[in-house]
Structures are given as C-alpha cells and as structure tokens.
Design a protein around this motif. Structure first.
Motif, PDB file in Angstrom:
ATOM      1  N   GLN A 298      -2.384 -17.396   4.034  1.00  0.00           N
ATOM      2  CA  GLN A 298      -1.288 -17.185   4.977  1.00  0.00           C
ATOM      3  C   GLN A 298      -0.697 -18.520   5.411  1.00  0.00           C
ATOM      4  N   PRO A 299       0.630 -18.634   5.449  1.00  0.00           N
ATOM      5  CA  PRO A 299       1.244 -19.887   5.900  1.00  0.00           C
ATOM      6  C   PRO A 299       0.956 -20.133   7.378  1.00  0.00           C
ATOM      7  N   LYS A 300       0.941 -21.404   7.772  1.00  0.00           N
ATOM      8  CA  LYS A 300       0.655 -21.745   9.165  1.00  0.00           C
ATOM      9  C   LYS A 300       1.749 -21.251  10.106  1.00  0.00           C
ATOM     10  N   SER A 301       2.992 -21.333   9.650  1.00  0.00           N
ATOM     11  CA  SER A 301       4.113 -20.910  10.503  1.00  0.00           C
ATOM     12  C   SER A 301       5.025 -19.976   9.713  1.00  0.00           C
ATOM     13  N   PRO A 302       4.650 -18.720   9.578  1.00  0.00           N
ATOM     14  CA  PRO A 302       5.462 -17.792   8.779  1.00  0.00           C
ATOM     15  C   PRO A 302       6.778 -17.406   9.444  1.00  0.00           C
ATOM     16  N   GLY A 303       6.912 -17.696  10.740  1.00  0.00           N
ATOM     17  CA  GLY A 303       8.119 -17.287  11.441  1.00  0.00           C
ATOM     18  C   GLY A 303       8.025 -15.850  11.902  1.00  0.00           C
ATOM     19  N   ASN A 304       9.145 -15.314  12.334  1.00  0.00           N
ATOM     20  CA  ASN A 304       9.178 -13.948  12.849  1.00  0.00           C
ATOM     21  C   ASN A 304       9.513 -12.954  11.745  1.00  0.00           C
ATOM     22  N   GLU A 305       8.846 -11.822  11.786  1.00  0.00           N
ATOM     23  CA  GLU A 305       9.189 -10.754  10.843  1.00  0.00           C
ATOM     24  C   GLU A 305      10.523 -10.144  11.260  1.00  0.00           C
ATOM     25  N   ARG A 306      11.463 -10.100  10.323  1.00  0.00           N
ATOM     26  CA  ARG A 306      12.798  -9.587  10.627  1.00  0.00           C
ATOM     27  C   ARG A 306      12.914  -8.090  10.347  1.00  0.00           C
ATOM     28  N   TYR A 307      12.429  -7.686   9.179  1.00  0.00           N
ATOM     29  CA  TYR A 307      12.517  -6.273   8.807  1.00  0.00           C
ATOM     30  C   TYR A 307      11.542  -5.995   7.676  1.00  0.00           C
ATOM     31  N   ARG A 308      11.469  -4.728   7.287  1.00  0.00           N
ATOM     32  CA  ARG A 308      10.575  -4.319   6.203  1.00  0.00           C
ATOM     33  C   ARG A 308      11.362  -3.555   5.140  1.00  0.00           C
ATOM     34  N   LEU A 309      11.001  -3.818   3.898  1.00  0.00           N
ATOM     35  CA  LEU A 309      11.529  -3.051   2.771  1.00  0.00           C
ATOM     36  C   LEU A 309      10.430  -2.111   2.305  1.00  0.00           C
ATOM     37  N   ILE A 310      10.733  -0.828   2.245  1.00  0.00           N
ATOM     38  CA  ILE A 310       9.729   0.160   1.845  1.00  0.00           C
ATOM     39  C   ILE A 310      10.184   0.816   0.548  1.00  0.00           C
ATOM     40  N   PHE A 311       9.420   0.583  -0.515  1.00  0.00           N
ATOM     41  CA  PHE A 311       9.734   1.113  -1.839  1.00  0.00           C
ATOM     42  C   PHE A 311       8.897   2.363  -2.086  1.00  0.00           C
ATOM     43  N   SER A 312       9.558   3.445  -2.468  1.00  0.00           N
ATOM     44  CA  SER A 312       8.852   4.676  -2.822  1.00  0.00           C
ATOM     45  C   SER A 312       8.608   4.685  -4.326  1.00  0.00           C
ATOM     46  N   VAL A 313       7.339   4.544  -4.722  1.00  0.00           N
ATOM     47  CA  VAL A 313       6.956   4.575  -6.134  1.00  0.00           C
ATOM     48  C   VAL A 313       6.000   5.736  -6.348  1.00  0.00           C
ATOM     49  N   GLU A 314       5.607   5.952  -7.611  1.00  0.00           N
ATOM     50  CA  GLU A 314       4.765   7.107  -7.935  1.00  0.00           C
ATOM     51  C   GLU A 314       3.457   7.111  -7.147  1.00  0.00           C
ATOM     52  N   GLN A 315       2.874   5.937  -6.968  1.00  0.00           N
ATOM     53  CA  GLN A 315       1.569   5.856  -6.318  1.00  0.00           C
ATOM     54  C   GLN A 315       1.659   5.924  -4.792  1.00  0.00           C
ATOM     55  N   GLY A 316       2.872   5.965  -4.244  1.00  0.00           N
ATOM     56  CA  GLY A 316       3.044   5.969  -2.799  1.00  0.00           C
ATOM     57  C   GLY A 316       4.038   4.904  -2.381  1.00  0.00           C
ATOM     58  N   ASP A 317       4.061   4.573  -1.098  1.00  0.00           N
ATOM     59  CA  ASP A 317       4.993   3.574  -0.586  1.00  0.00           C
ATOM     60  C   ASP A 317       4.391   2.169  -0.669  1.00  0.00           C
ATOM     61  N   VAL A 318       5.253   1.205  -1.010  1.00  0.00           N
ATOM     62  CA  VAL A 318       4.878  -0.207  -1.002  1.00  0.00           C
ATOM     63  C   VAL A 318       5.778  -0.898   0.018  1.00  0.00           C
ATOM     64  N   THR A 319       5.163  -1.580   0.983  1.00  0.00           N
ATOM     65  CA  THR A 319       5.924  -2.227   2.049  1.00  0.00           C
ATOM     66  C   THR A 319       5.995  -3.733   1.818  1.00  0.00           C
ATOM     67  N   VAL A 320       7.213  -4.256   1.882  1.00  0.00           N
ATOM     68  CA  VAL A 320       7.445  -5.698   1.791  1.00  0.00           C
ATOM     69  C   VAL A 320       7.889  -6.173   3.169  1.00  0.00           C
ATOM     70  N   HIS A 321       7.113  -7.061   3.764  1.00  0.00           N
ATOM     71  CA  HIS A 321       7.433  -7.608   5.086  1.00  0.00           C
ATOM     72  C   HIS A 321       8.287  -8.859   4.892  1.00  0.00           C
ATOM     73  N   VAL A 322       9.466  -8.869   5.487  1.00  0.00           N
ATOM     74  CA  VAL A 322      10.415  -9.960   5.281  1.00  0.00           C
ATOM     75  C   VAL A 322      10.489 -10.821   6.538  1.00  0.00           C
TER      76      VAL A 322
END
Length: 351
Positions: A298-322
C-alpha cells in the motif's frame, strides 16, 4: 475599392468565379486572371493531399477537376488568418514546368497565398477535401501487412494470400467521412500495419464492420465486410491472458460508477454489451486501468478515494477503488496519472 490580384485567385481556382470588383480596371484584371488560371489548371498533371504529419495521398485528377467548379461558392476574404493548429490538409496541384498551386485547408477557412477565405463555402470545401482524402487513402495494393492484437500483446505477419485477401476487403470499403463516429476499438483491439508501396497505413479495427485510418490530425472511417474480422479472429484468436487480474474485466456485462468521497461524481450505470459503442467504452475503460503501474504494498499517501467502478462479470462483481493518483483492486495497488478524470469523462460521470 481596390483588391489585389491574389485576392481573386482562390475563388477562381475553386469555382471558376471571380470576386466582384468596383472598377472597370478590376474587371479587366479579373478577365485576364481567369484566362491565366484556366491555363494554369490545364497544366495540372497531378493533385495530392498532404496530412499535417507529412503523409501524401494522390487524388484522381479527372474526377477532381470535374468537381472543382462547384467548390468555390460563398467564400469571402477574411482579415483573420488561418492558424497553424487550424490546418487539417494541404492541397497541392502539381503543374507542368510551373510551381505547384498550394492551398491549406481548415474546417472553417482555407489559405491561398497570403489570403484567408472564410464563409459557408469554406466548410463545404473542407468536407469535399475530407471525402477526397478518405477515398484516396485506401490502398490500391498491400505489399506486406502485420496484424497486432493490442489487448493480447500478440502479432502476426500476413502471408501473400492473406495480404491479397486484406487488399480486396479494403478495396471494397465504403468511406464514412461525413459521419461523426464515437467508437472505441472492441477487444482484442486489432491493429493492421500495412505497407502499400507508396506509403504506410495503420488501420484500426473498431468493430467487425468498421475501421479507422488516422491521417495527420484527421481520422477517416470506413464500413467494411465482416469477413475481415472473422479472419482476424482466426489469425489471432481472442483469449484470456493469465496473470493479469484486470483482463477479466473485458468480459464485463455492466459497469457502475458509485461516488465514495467526491461530491462532484455522479452515479452512473452503463451496459457493456447492448451496443458496440457501449462495449467499446467498456473495453477502453479497462485499457485505461491497465495503463496503471502495479506497486508492491500500500502506498504511504494514497490520497482520498473519489469513487468506485463496479464491473459485473460472470464470477460476480469486481470493485475498482479510484483515488487521486492510485487505484486499488482487491489488495493490489496501481499508480496512475489523471486516470480518475479520464474515466469520468469516458462515462460522463461528472455532475
């Protein structure tokens, strides 16, 4: 009112018409100039269009001269010069034993010599040259061709029979130069690098029946037979690559944007399969994500999370934290540059 002779050249060249003068002397000059330009045009032996990056495409001379008289209407000399970043094409008329006639063409204006011409006719002239360039850009011969599936990182060189097949498909392509196209390449993003003898071409396969060819600052689009895409899937079959957690996102059926810290981000849900436009945007989103650089821990200063991208794939949802300068998928972190805003622009996720 008195105008220089050069101020009459472009309208005469484009339409066989002359700007109106205010004295008999000017009218006499117009008549003399028309005779001279008629002689100049008879001396034209070749017409080409240059792109802003130096590519040159020959145009069919007889067809060009036949259509030329209709292209110079509704043009006015403008005090506002054509800026360098406005130029889209340079039209060159080569003449026997004479210097070529050169016209720089922009979307809203054209430059001939020291004079700039604007008005409704300038836009129509640009559209005409755009169509001509698009038609002339198609190769009459394919000497060699290399195909790359950009999303797979795989490349194949076509043999003689395959190159002839490609040549036939491109020869039958229909230019769509007057249409505004909003289409990103579908997975696996086939790119064809073609040696056409007199020039090289890069052809992007956007959909099974749509390709694009860049030409300087312009991009030309063509409708083609679906048989080429079918062949490409045989030469370089789409497959899932191993070891990349983001690759399976190409298979998403739906993408959601959910704000998690930035009030300027809107909630957006978009299908990734209903149309080729939506599918292309979804695939482009994954390419942008894959452009990030994975880091250990994990980076020392990742900053603030702005939003999330949620991909619906066959195995379920995959969340990308931006975040501002990072993204996170499960426990893997990636560094990116301005990816957060690029993704929002792609999906229209800003309020």
């Amino acid at each position: 009112m008195k105008r220089t002779l050069r101020a009459y050249v472009f309208p005469v060249l484009m339409a066989g018409l002359l700007l109106a003068g205010c004295s008999e002397g000017v009218k006499d000059a117009e008549s003399d100039m028309k005779k001279q330009l008629d002689a100049d045009l008879r001396a034209v032996e070749k017409v080409t269009v240059l792109s802003t990056d130096g590519q040159e495409v020959p145009l069919a001379l007889d067809e060009f001269l036949k259509e030329l008289p209709e292209q110079g209407k509704d043009l006015q000399v403008s005090p506002q010069p054509l800026k360098r970043d406005e130029i889209r094409y340079t039209l060159v008329l080569y003449r026997q034993k004479l210097a070529p006639l050169v016209v720089e063409v922009g979307k809203q204006a054209s430059q001939y010599g020291e004079n700039t011409y604007r008005g409704p006719g300038a836009d129509r002239f640009y559209q005409w040259i755009h169509r001509k360039a698009g038609k002339g850009l198609l190769p009459t011969a394919v000497q060699t061709a290399v195909v790359t599936a950009e999303d797979l990182g795989q490349t194949v060189t076509l043999g003689t029979t395959q190159a002839k097949f490609l040549q036939g498909v491109l020869a039958a392509a229909t230019p769509l130069s007057d249409e505004k196209i909003d289409q990103y390449p579908l997975y696996p993003n086939y790119l064809l690098r073609i040696d056409a003898g007199d020039r090289s071409l890069h052809v992007s396969m956007l959909t099974p029946t749509l390709v694009s060819i860049p030409f300087g600052r312009e991009t030309h689009y063509y409708s083609i037979q679906g048989s080429l895409f079918s062949q490409l899937t045989q030469w370089l079959p789409p497959r899932r690559t191993e070891g990349d957690a983001l690759d399976r996102l190409f298979q998403a059926s739906k993408i959601r944007i959910e704000p998690s810290g930035d009030v300027s981000v809107a909630s957006v849900e978009q299908s990734a399969t209903e149309t080729t436009v939506e599918q292309g945007k979804a695939h482009q989103c994954v390419r942008l994500l894959k452009g990030g650089v994975a880091i250990a821990g994990q980076p020392k200063s990742p900053g603030n999370e702005r939003y999330r991208l949620i991909f619906s794939v066959e195995q379920g949802d995959v969340t990308v934290h931006v975040y501002d300068r990072h993204i996170r998928v499960n426990d893997t972190w990636y560094v990116h540059e301005h990816l957060d805003d690029k993704l929002l622009t792609l999906f229209g996720g800003k309020k």
